[in-house]
Design a protein around this motif. Structure first.
Motif, short mmCIF file in Angstrom:
data_model
loop_
_atom_site.label_atom_id
_atom_site.label_comp_id
_atom_site.label_asym_id
_atom_site.label_seq_id
_atom_site.Cartn_x
_atom_site.Cartn_y
_atom_site.Cartn_z
N ILE A 79 -3.14 7.31 3.03
CA ILE A 79 -2.29 7.24 1.59
C ILE A 79 -0.93 7.34 2.14
O ILE A 79 0.00 6.78 1.43
CB ILE A 79 -2.66 8.69 0.97
N GLN A 80 -0.64 8.15 3.20
CA GLN A 80 0.96 8.25 3.53
C GLN A 80 1.49 6.85 3.94
O GLN A 80 2.56 6.46 3.32
CB GLN A 80 1.03 9.17 4.70
N TRP A 81 0.85 6.10 4.60
CA TRP A 81 1.30 4.95 5.21
C TRP A 81 1.20 3.79 4.03
O TRP A 81 2.35 3.08 4.26
CB TRP A 81 0.63 4.43 6.28
N ALA A 82 0.41 3.91 3.07
CA ALA A 82 0.45 2.88 2.16
C ALA A 82 1.69 3.06 1.17
O ALA A 82 2.51 2.17 1.10
CB ALA A 82 -0.87 3.04 1.07
N ILE A 83 1.92 3.97 1.03
CA ILE A 83 3.31 4.49 0.11
C ILE A 83 4.61 4.19 1.02
O ILE A 83 5.46 3.60 0.67
CB ILE A 83 3.25 5.79 -0.32
N ALA A 84 4.70 4.50 2.36
CA ALA A 84 5.67 4.47 3.08
C ALA A 84 5.99 3.15 3.28
O ALA A 84 7.11 2.63 3.70
CB ALA A 84 5.54 5.11 4.42
N GLU A 85 4.93 2.16 3.51
CA GLU A 85 5.23 0.69 3.72
C GLU A 85 5.41 -0.04 2.21
O GLU A 85 5.64 -1.42 2.46
CB GLU A 85 3.96 0.12 4.27
N GLY A 86 5.69 0.52 1.46
CA GLY A 86 5.99 0.01 -0.02
C GLY A 86 4.96 -0.76 -0.72
O GLY A 86 5.33 -1.46 -1.69
N GLU A 87 3.68 -0.20 -0.56
CA GLU A 87 2.54 -0.90 -1.19
C GLU A 87 2.60 -0.56 -2.77
O GLU A 87 3.16 0.50 -3.17
CB GLU A 87 1.37 -0.64 -0.90
N ARG A 88 2.30 -1.38 -3.64
CA ARG A 88 2.37 -0.97 -4.96
C ARG A 88 0.87 -0.85 -5.49
O ARG A 88 0.63 -0.38 -6.61
CB ARG A 88 2.99 -2.14 -5.76
N GLU A 89 -0.20 -1.00 -4.59
CA GLU A 89 -1.46 -1.02 -5.12
C GLU A 89 -2.39 -0.52 -3.67
O GLU A 89 -1.86 -0.66 -2.77
CB GLU A 89 -2.26 -2.14 -5.53
N THR A 90 -3.27 0.66 -4.03
CA THR A 90 -4.07 0.98 -3.01
C THR A 90 -5.40 1.11 -3.54
O THR A 90 -5.66 0.41 -4.58
CB THR A 90 -3.72 2.33 -2.27
N GLY A 91 -6.24 1.99 -2.88
CA GLY A 91 -7.85 2.12 -3.62
C GLY A 91 -8.56 3.01 -2.78
O GLY A 91 -8.17 3.60 -1.58
N VAL A 92 -9.83 2.94 -2.62
CA VAL A 92 -10.79 3.41 -1.84
C VAL A 92 -11.91 2.35 -1.57
O VAL A 92 -12.26 1.39 -2.25
CB VAL A 92 -11.59 4.52 -2.53
N SER A 93 -12.37 2.33 -0.40
CA SER A 93 -13.50 1.77 0.18
C SER A 93 -14.58 2.41 0.47
O SER A 93 -14.52 3.54 1.29
CB SER A 93 -12.79 0.89 1.66
N ILE A 94 -15.74 2.17 0.29
CA ILE A 94 -17.16 2.86 0.36
C ILE A 94 -17.58 1.78 1.54
O ILE A 94 -17.77 0.77 1.26
CB ILE A 94 -17.96 2.95 -0.66
N MET A 95 -17.68 2.48 2.76
CA MET A 95 -17.87 1.75 3.93
C MET A 95 -19.33 2.05 4.80
O MET A 95 -19.40 3.24 4.80
CB MET A 95 -16.61 1.81 4.89
N GLN A 96 -19.96 1.17 5.28
CA GLN A 96 -21.14 1.55 6.09
C GLN A 96 -20.38 1.92 7.78
O GLN A 96 -19.80 1.17 8.26
CB GLN A 96 -21.91 0.55 6.25
N MET A 97 -20.77 3.07 8.04
CA MET A 97 -19.72 3.48 9.17
C MET A 97 -20.34 2.69 10.30
O MET A 97 -21.79 2.58 10.59
CB MET A 97 -19.91 4.99 9.18
N ASP A 98 -19.71 2.38 11.36
CA ASP A 98 -20.19 2.07 12.89
C ASP A 98 -19.19 2.81 13.55
O ASP A 98 -18.62 3.70 13.60
CB ASP A 98 -19.98 0.55 12.93
#
Length: 310
Positions: A120-139
């Protein structure tokens, strides 16, 4: 579905709310141990434990997760799935494979972008205008598993990590329940991540907040928002730290040296940045003093021009 939930901070709580509301059976909540907090250092329970205990959901807080003991304890509960959100520990193969559906993680970015501890912090800090959530099968990798479902979210121009996190957390809870409904119908299609597009959202350190005035003002403003509340954005004036709390990027003045600062009548503090840009600071906090308007800070200095970063 019979679920063991693994998560620690407030970001994970909306997932618990969503799972309970959807009728899933929560067998246990696994969280990190209570930690000292505040000036007195009193132990503070993690947010997921605070949620679980009044509802009668057992809470486990192991010091270690890779010695086989936790896996044995959870296997005895016979879960269908481990649901994970911001647990804060790397899981070993014994945990990843103990349930028929394995372990599914709620990650606060659009993977493969911003794998790691602070998406969350880095998406804003890098100037992104969109983010989201990913549901991921963990490995066994760091956020490298197959993506099962993604949902996007706008990053608003005034968002900080503090304001964006609750919206992402709510979206994560809804996405998790949506993914589990599809999983029960065998309707999820795992998608492998494109490793060539991956970026790392490493854990933040204090010095990430130190301002480089040779950077463009827009980048400095983005980092200020991304690093709020911690580590913040700070600079120095005559050897003393000054924390910037509110600022925005504007066009600068030709020839001004990065870090050169002056009063901007009626508005705040104008600081020259790289590329001919400037940052207008409207609120700040000098070391050892309360937060204040930039104009009040200038009045206290009794001068209108100086250099920051010195």
């Amino acid at each position: 579905m019979r679920i063991v939930f693994m998560g620690t901070p407030a970001f994970a709580v909306p997932c618990l709310d969503a799972l309970a509301a959807a009728g899933h059976e929560l067998l246990a909540v696994v969280a990190q141990p209570d930690r000292p907090a505040g000036r007195g250092g009193a132990l503070r329970a993690p947010a997921t434990k605070v949620w679980a205990e009044p509802r009668g959901v057992p809470v486990l807080q192991p010091q270690k997760v890779r010695d086989g003991r936790l896996a044995a304890e959870l296997a005895a509960l016979r879960p269908d799935l481990l649901a994970v959100a911001a647990y804060g520990r790397i899981l070993g193969p014994d945990l990843l494979t103990l349930a028929p559906h394995g372990a599914i993680n709620v990650h606060g970015s659009l993977l493969p972008r911003y794998r790691g501890a602070a998406p969350i912090q880095w998406a804003i800090a890098e100037g992104e205008r969109e983010t989201g959530v990913s549901i991921m099968q963990m490995d066994e990798g760091l956020d490298t598993g197959d993506v099962l479902l993604q949902r996007a979210l706008e990053i608003r121009p005034d968002d900080t990590a503090d304001t964006l996190a609750p919206r992402l957390a709510a979206l994560g809870g809804a996405a998790l329940v949506e993914a589990l409904a599809l999983l029960e119908r065998d309707a999820l299609v795992p998608v492998k991540q494109d490793a060539s597009r991956a970026t790392l959202a490493r854990i933040l350190v204090k010095d990430d907040g130190r301002i480089d005035w040779s950077a463009p003002a827009a980048r400095i403003a983005d980092r200020l928002r991304g690093f709020t509340p911690w580590p913040g954005a700070f600079t120095t004036l005559e050897g003393r730290m000054v924390k910037l709390l509110e600022a925005r990027a504007e066009a600068g003045e030709p020839g001004a040296a990065p870090g050169a600062a002056r009063r901007l009548a009626g508005r705040g503090l104008l600081v020259a940045c790289g590329g001919g840009s400037a940052l207008v600071v409207t609120r700040l906090q000098p070391e050892g003093k309360p937060a204040q308007d930039a104009l009040a800070f200038l009045n206290g200095l009794r001068r209108d021009a100086f250099s920051l970063g010195t």
